[in-house]
Design an enzyme around this catalytic site. Structure first.
Site, short mmCIF file in Angstrom:
data_model
loop_
_atom_site.label_atom_id
_atom_site.label_comp_id
_atom_site.label_asym_id
_atom_site.label_seq_id
_atom_site.Cartn_x
_atom_site.Cartn_y
_atom_site.Cartn_z
N SER A 1 0.70 -1.20 0.36
CA SER A 1 0.30 0.10 0.47
C SER A 1 0.88 0.96 0.50
CB SER A 1 -0.92 -0.24 1.60
OG SER A 1 -1.57 1.60 1.42
N TYR B 1 0.26 0.39 11.05
CA TYR B 1 -0.24 0.16 9.32
C TYR B 1 0.84 0.02 8.23
CZ TYR B 1 -3.39 -0.24 4.79
OH TYR B 1 -3.44 -0.88 3.93
#
Length: 311
Positions: A160, A186
C-alpha cells in the site's frame, strides 16, 4: 536498479484487461482474503483465465458464496475454498498441510488496517504486522517447495501507499516501548510486504520464483472498517481518484499472470507500472515507493527476524 518497467496498462486498466489472452489452464493459484474486495476480483480474473484457484479466507461461509459466484461467472469449476487465519500461525500451518501439488501463483492479498488499539496476535506480535506480514511470510515459506516445483512461480505481495508512513522499526516492531499509532503500525506492515518481495526474489531465484509488491490504489473495501469516516474521506481526498474494484485488482493480476513480467522480481508496482522511488512522503506526483522499502540489507534483516518470530 535497472530502468523502471512500464507496460501498456495504467490507472484505468481492469483485471480483465491485463489478463486478456493469458491462458492459465493447468496452473494453481492461491489468493488470500478472497472473500471480499480486491481479492474477489483477483481470484475471478485468474479463474477466468483457466487457473485452479483456492480462496484462502477466514470466513469460509463467505468464501463458499464467493467461490460459487466465481464458478458461475467464469464457467471454471476448479474454484475451491480453504480456511486460514493469517494472525494465527497454527491456522497457516494447517492450511499448508492441506495443500498438495505445485503452486504457480500465490497472491498475498489479505490485510487489516488501522486497528484502533494495540492488539496482539496469538503468537504475541502486533496484530497488523502479524496479519499483514508474518502470516503471509509463514504461508510463503511453508509453501516454498510447492512454489519451487512449479518452475516459474510468482508471488504477489499486496502492499500500500501506506508504507510511506513508516519503515520497519526493527528495534520495536511490537510497540513495546513507543506509543502505538494505528497508521504507523499499518505502514510498518506494508513496508514489510515490499521487503518480503525483495528478499524472496533474491533467496529463491534459483528455484525460478519471483515476488513483487503492489499498491492496488485507493478503493473503499472492508479493509478500512476500523477507520473513522472523516479520516477515510480525508485519505481519499489526498488520493484524489478512487478506483473501481476491477481496476484495483489489475496490478495484482498483471504481476500474477502477465507474460510481460516473466522473470521480474523484487519490485514495487502501482497502476500496472513500476513505481518511482521518492525521497519523502507527499512528494510531487502520484504515489511512489520509499527507498527503505527496497533496501536489500533491510530485506535480509527482516527475513531473518521473521523466521525467528514464526519459530
Amino acid at each position: 536498479m535497472a530502468d523502471r518497467i512500464t507496460t501498456p496498462f495504467g490507472f484505468e486498466s481492469t483485471a480483465a484487461d491485463v489478463i486478456d489472452d493469458v491462458d492459465l489452464t493447468g496452473k494453481s493459484a492461491i489468493v488470500t482474503g478472497a472473500s471480499s474486495g480486491i481479492g474477489v476480483e483477483t481470484a475471478r480474473a485468474l479463474a477466468a483465465a483457466g487457473a485452479r484457484v483456492t480462496l484462502a479466507v477466514r470466513n469460509t461461509t463467505d468464501g463458499d458464496r464467493v467461490a460459487a459466484a466465481i464458478r458461475d461467472s467464469t464457467g471454471n469449476t476448479n474454484v475451491d475454498v480453504g480456511a486460514v487465519d493469517l494472525s494465527d500461525l497454527s491456522s497457516v500451518g494447517a492450511f499448508v498441510r492441506a495443500w498438495s501439488g505445485p503452486l504457480h501463483i500465490l497472491v498475498n492479498n489479505a490485510g487489516v488496517m488501522a486497528i484502533p488499539e494495540l492488539t496482539m496476535s496469538a503468537s504475541g506480535h502486533e496484530m497488523q504486522f502479524a496479519s499483514n506480514h508474518l502470516g503471509h511470510f509463514a504461508l510463503a515459506v511453508e509453501l516454498h517447495r510447492a512454489l519451487a516445483v512449479a518452475e516459474g512461480a510468482r508471488v504477489v505481495s499486496v502492499s500500500s501507499a501506506g508504507h510511506l508512513r513508516s519503515p520497519v522499526v526493527f528495534d520495536d516492531i511490537d510497540y513495546a516501548f513507543r506509543d502505538y499509532d494505528p497508521f504507523g503500525a499499518y505502514g510498518q506492515s506494508k513496508t514489510a510486504n515490499v521487503l518480503f518481495a525483495v528478499e524472496a526474489t533474491r533467496r529463491w531465484a534459483d528455484d525460478g520464483i519471483t515476488a513483487n509488491a503492489v499498491m492496488p490504489g485507493a478503493i473503499v473495501t472492508r479493509l478500512g472498517r476500523h477507520v473513522d469516516e472523516r479520516v477515510a474521506a480525508a485519505a481519499m481526498k489526498r488520493q484524489q481518484t478512487v478506483k473501481t474494484v476491477e481496476q484495483a485488482a489489475a496490478t495484482s493480476v498483471l504481476l500474477a499472470a502477465s507474460p510481460l513480467l516473466d522473470g521480474v522480481g523484487g519490485r514495487y508496482f502501482e497502476d500496472c507500472n513500476e513505481a518511482r522511488v521518492v525521497d519523502r512522503r507527499g512528494a510531487p506526483g502520484r504515489g511512489g515507493v520509499a527507498p527503505y522499502a527496497l533496501d536489500p540489507a533491510y530485506a535480509e534483516r527482516l527475513w531473518d527476524i521473521s523466521l525467528r518470530m514464526i519459530g
